[in-house]
Write a protein that holds these residues in place. Sequence first.
Motif, PDB file in Angstrom:
ATOM      1  N   TRP A 142       0.837  -1.206   0.000  1.00 26.79           N
ATOM      2  CA  TRP A 142       0.000   0.000   0.000  1.00 26.79           C
ATOM      3  C   TRP A 142       0.875   1.261   0.000  1.00 26.79           C
ATOM      4  CZ3 TRP A 142      -4.749   1.794  -0.732  1.00 26.79           C
ATOM      5  CH2 TRP A 142      -5.053   3.062  -0.234  1.00 26.79           C
TER       6      TRP A 142
ATOM      7  N   ARG B  22       0.696   3.481  -3.285  1.00 29.04           N
ATOM      8  CA  ARG B  22      -0.095   4.699  -3.105  1.00 29.04           C
ATOM      9  C   ARG B  22       0.778   5.949  -2.980  1.00 29.04           C
ATOM     10  NH1 ARG B  22      -5.868   5.167  -3.301  1.00 29.04           N
ATOM     11  NH2 ARG B  22      -6.507   6.837  -1.910  1.00 29.04           N
TER      12      ARG B  22
ATOM     13  N   PRO C  67      -5.075   7.559   3.668  1.00 29.14           N
ATOM     14  CA  PRO C  67      -5.823   7.146   2.467  1.00 29.14           C
ATOM     15  C   PRO C  67      -6.934   8.125   2.067  1.00 29.14           C
ATOM     16  CG  PRO C  67      -5.643   5.343   4.079  1.00 29.14           C
ATOM     17  CD  PRO C  67      -5.233   6.604   4.776  1.00 29.14           C
TER      18      PRO C  67
ATOM     19  N   ARG D 229      -9.327  -1.148  -2.561  1.00 29.93           N
ATOM     20  CA  ARG D 229      -8.914   0.118  -3.197  1.00 29.93           C
ATOM     21  C   ARG D 229     -10.023   0.739  -4.038  1.00 29.93           C
ATOM     22  NH1 ARG D 229      -2.474  -0.921  -4.570  1.00 29.93           N
ATOM     23  NH2 ARG D 229      -1.995  -1.846  -2.553  1.00 29.93           N
TER      24      ARG D 229
END
Length: 392
Positions: free
Chosen positions: A76, A80, A205, A286
């Motif tokens: 992640w 990301r 996130p 996601r």
Amino acid sequence: MSTAEELDAIGVDRLRAAGSLKWSVFPDAIGAFVAEMDFPLAPAVADAVKGAVDRGLTGYLPSAVRERMSEAAARWQRDRYGWDVTADQIRPVPDVLTALRATIDFFTAPGSKIVLPTPAYMPFLTIPAMHDREIVEVPMLVKDGRHVYDLDGIDRALADGGGLLILCNPYNPLGRVFERAELEAVAEVVERHGARVFSDEIHAPLVFAPHRHVPYASISPATAAHTITAASASKAWNLPGLKAALVILTNDADVQTWARPEVAWAEHGTANLGVVATTAAFDEGREWLAGTLDYLDGNRRLLGELLAEHIPAMGYRAPEGTYIAWLDARDLGIDGSPADFFREHAGVAMTDGIACGAAGEGFLRFILATPRPIIEQAVRQMAAALREHAAG
Ligand SMILES: Cc1ncc(COP(=O)(O)O)c(C=O)c1O
């Protein structure tokens, strides 16, 4: 992923019946005070949790299950944010606040002060005292309508016995997502004093384009060396009750310190179901997150439009990240706590900014991870209460 229409259709009665903390503390008010989402779980996450229950994975945390979460978290971070951390640098903890407590106890000089930009997430103001540590509040500055760090204030606080700076990025409650240059400027001050940073990136996130999350420890060898990072899927996928978060250790000395039994004890209490949920969230959640961010993006804009129409004197700047709105209630003509006023007279329960430190006086924290019709209802009820108040 639910459609926007499906999310809009989730009503107060259904939320109240589900009985979350947000919807049960104040049975007669709209719950907007605790950072919970009112949306159904990501299907991949729900399936992972159900699968674990069906398999009977309700004992202690097996190392293979734990390692899968660290691997998913490393993927992640890389995918990301372009941050190359390895799974063995990522340790499990039950929650971010446990990580903070371990950081204070084992990664700072005994008796050193905790430097805290304010307004701050409320427990940051209470936890240091539990460890006999003094807090130095450093109020954020406002520049061109945007909150920025008071670098001179942080410099003075670190010079005056500060050992740990708590960073929260994305920023609860201000909604800022800090740019690389801003973080570099902070790092320079921290390095000057040989201090440590606890970087709480629980909201990472939840960032709205064009803003981008930059992990603080990723920006230079110096920040990697002086930072303990806390990450989690719990805000973005609404999992805080499942008890799993992550500590990212970015230098060998910290990895070794963490391995000491009394330090690694912080891992105790990390729950299987949270670990399984977090793994699924990072790897398979996601698309759900993208849809949720779209909906939240609509919410932060809608709140601005509604306030402009119904309560123009309420100050608001849409958050760059998080689903937390920071409302400036100072020009509304309310005496005393604006949160008390709106809870009693409008039936809307928000956090009073004063709980975020002296810099928060006169402000409110409103959680906008809720169906849009509820946001509209909240603003209308607040506007009506203000009209009645003005009428006397
Ligand atoms: C900035 C921030 N840090 C930490 C937490 C608490 O996280 P945890 O439940 O993992 O301790 C929250 C919860 O809202 C938060 O907003």
